[in-house]
Design a protein around this motif. Structure first.
Motif, PDB file in Angstrom:
ATOM      1  N   GLN A  76     -97.114   1.553  28.318  1.00 12.45           N
ATOM      2  CA  GLN A  76     -96.777   0.396  27.509  1.00 12.45           C
ATOM      3  C   GLN A  76     -95.722   0.758  26.472  1.00 12.45           C
ATOM      4  OE1 GLN A  76    -100.514  -0.880  25.932  1.00 12.45           O
ATOM      5  NE2 GLN A  76    -100.992  -2.165  27.710  1.00 12.45           N
ATOM      6  N   ALA A  77     -95.843   1.947  25.883  1.00 11.14           N
ATOM      7  CA  ALA A  77     -94.897   2.357  24.854  1.00 11.14           C
ATOM      8  C   ALA A  77     -93.508   2.578  25.429  1.00 11.14           C
ATOM      9  CB  ALA A  77     -95.384   3.622  24.155  1.00 11.14           C
ATOM     10  N   THR A  78     -93.408   2.931  26.695  1.00 11.06           N
ATOM     11  CA  THR A  78     -92.099   3.185  27.291  1.00 11.06           C
ATOM     12  C   THR A  78     -91.594   1.992  28.082  1.00 11.06           C
ATOM     13  OG1 THR A  78     -93.131   4.217  29.215  1.00 11.06           O
ATOM     14  CG2 THR A  78     -92.462   5.679  27.411  1.00 11.06           C
ATOM     15  N   LEU A 120     -88.591  -3.413  26.046  1.00 13.98           N
ATOM     16  CA  LEU A 120     -88.947  -4.525  25.174  1.00 13.98           C
ATOM     17  C   LEU A 120     -88.513  -5.841  25.811  1.00 13.98           C
ATOM     18  CD1 LEU A 120     -87.675  -3.094  21.766  1.00 13.98           C
ATOM     19  CD2 LEU A 120     -90.048  -3.468  22.391  1.00 13.98           C
ATOM     20  N   CYS A 148     -91.634  -0.250  18.154  1.00 12.78           N
ATOM     21  CA  CYS A 148     -90.229  -0.482  18.486  1.00 12.78           C
ATOM     22  C   CYS A 148     -89.395   0.755  18.797  1.00 12.78           C
ATOM     23  CB  CYS A 148     -89.561  -1.228  17.331  1.00 12.78           C
ATOM     24  SG  CYS A 148     -90.340  -2.809  16.950  1.00 12.78           S
ATOM     25  N   ASN A 170     -87.949   4.171  20.182  1.00 10.10           N
ATOM     26  CA  ASN A 170     -87.937   4.836  21.492  1.00 10.10           C
ATOM     27  C   ASN A 170     -88.333   3.902  22.629  1.00 10.10           C
ATOM     28  OD1 ASN A 170     -87.099   7.296  20.400  1.00 10.10           O
ATOM     29  ND2 ASN A 170     -89.203   7.871  19.938  1.00 10.10           N
ATOM     30  N   ARG A 171     -88.091   2.616  22.451  1.00 12.78           N
ATOM     31  CA  ARG A 171     -88.340   1.639  23.510  1.00 12.78           C
ATOM     32  C   ARG A 171     -86.989   1.154  24.018  1.00 12.78           C
ATOM     33  NH1 ARG A 171     -93.088  -1.574  22.861  1.00 12.78           N
ATOM     34  NH2 ARG A 171     -92.530  -2.455  24.883  1.00 12.78           N
ATOM     35  N   ASN A 172     -86.868   1.046  25.295  1.00 13.26           N
ATOM     36  CA  ASN A 172     -85.642   0.534  25.899  1.00 13.26           C
ATOM     37  C   ASN A 172     -85.617  -0.982  25.773  1.00 13.26           C
ATOM     38  OD1 ASN A 172     -84.762   3.076  26.765  1.00 13.26           O
ATOM     39  ND2 ASN A 172     -86.060   2.956  28.576  1.00 13.26           N
TER      40      ASN A 172
END
Length: 156
Positions: free
Chosen positions: A31-33, A36, A136, A138-140
């Motif tokens: 989920q973190a990667t 967005l 937010c 380090n999210r592409n």
């Protein structure tokens, strides 16, 4: 009782717990990667803008508190020097010195309240920054989403 074919129930439960935790951590990383969405990106941009404004305000307030601290230290030194010159038999001089000391104590209490408020605000902003980082950083995201959001924000 366990035999060689069946491990004890506690070991089985521990193994299942470990696998569940590993799966949860893997899902959290996924989920973190995950890129967005446009709405998440809009929210992140707004959070970043708010953090920048709040941090700038915090820095201005910190400079004011630092100036007050310097002024208090200077006044404390002057009061200490003035005490040496007060004639213990001169009631007016004693009263003037005491009034100065009372004023200093009031200013010192105000400073302490300001410093405590500044520290509390700093902790709040730090929490907001940590939430922003988790959601937010380090999210592409899609560059076209960002361009569209910034273009929309630029409209009067």
């Amino acid at each position: 009782m366990s035999d060689s074919k069946h491990p004890p129930a506690a070991l089985t439960a521990l193994a299942l717990l470990a696998m569940t935790c590993a799966l949860g951590a893997s899902n959290a990383r996924a989920q973190a990667t995950a890129p967005l969405t446009a709405d998440e990106l809009r929210s992140c941009i707004a959070q970043q803008d708010t953090l920048e404004q709040r941090t700038a305000g915090l820095m201005r307030a910190a400079k004011e508190v630092e100036s007050a601290k310097t002024a208090l230290a200077l006044e404390a030194g002057k009061i200490a020097e003035a005490q040496k010159d007060v004639n213990p038999k001169d009631k007016k001089a004693i009263a003037a010195y005491n009034a100065r000391a009372v004023d200093y104590n009031r200013s010192s209490q105000e400073f302490n309240a300001q410093a405590l408020a500044l520290n509390a605000l700093g902790r709040i902003i730090q929490g907001e920054r940590e939430a922003f980082t988790a959601a937010c950083v380090n999210r592409n995201f899609r560059a076209v989403d960002r361009e569209a959001i910034l273009k929309q924000q630029a409209k009067p």
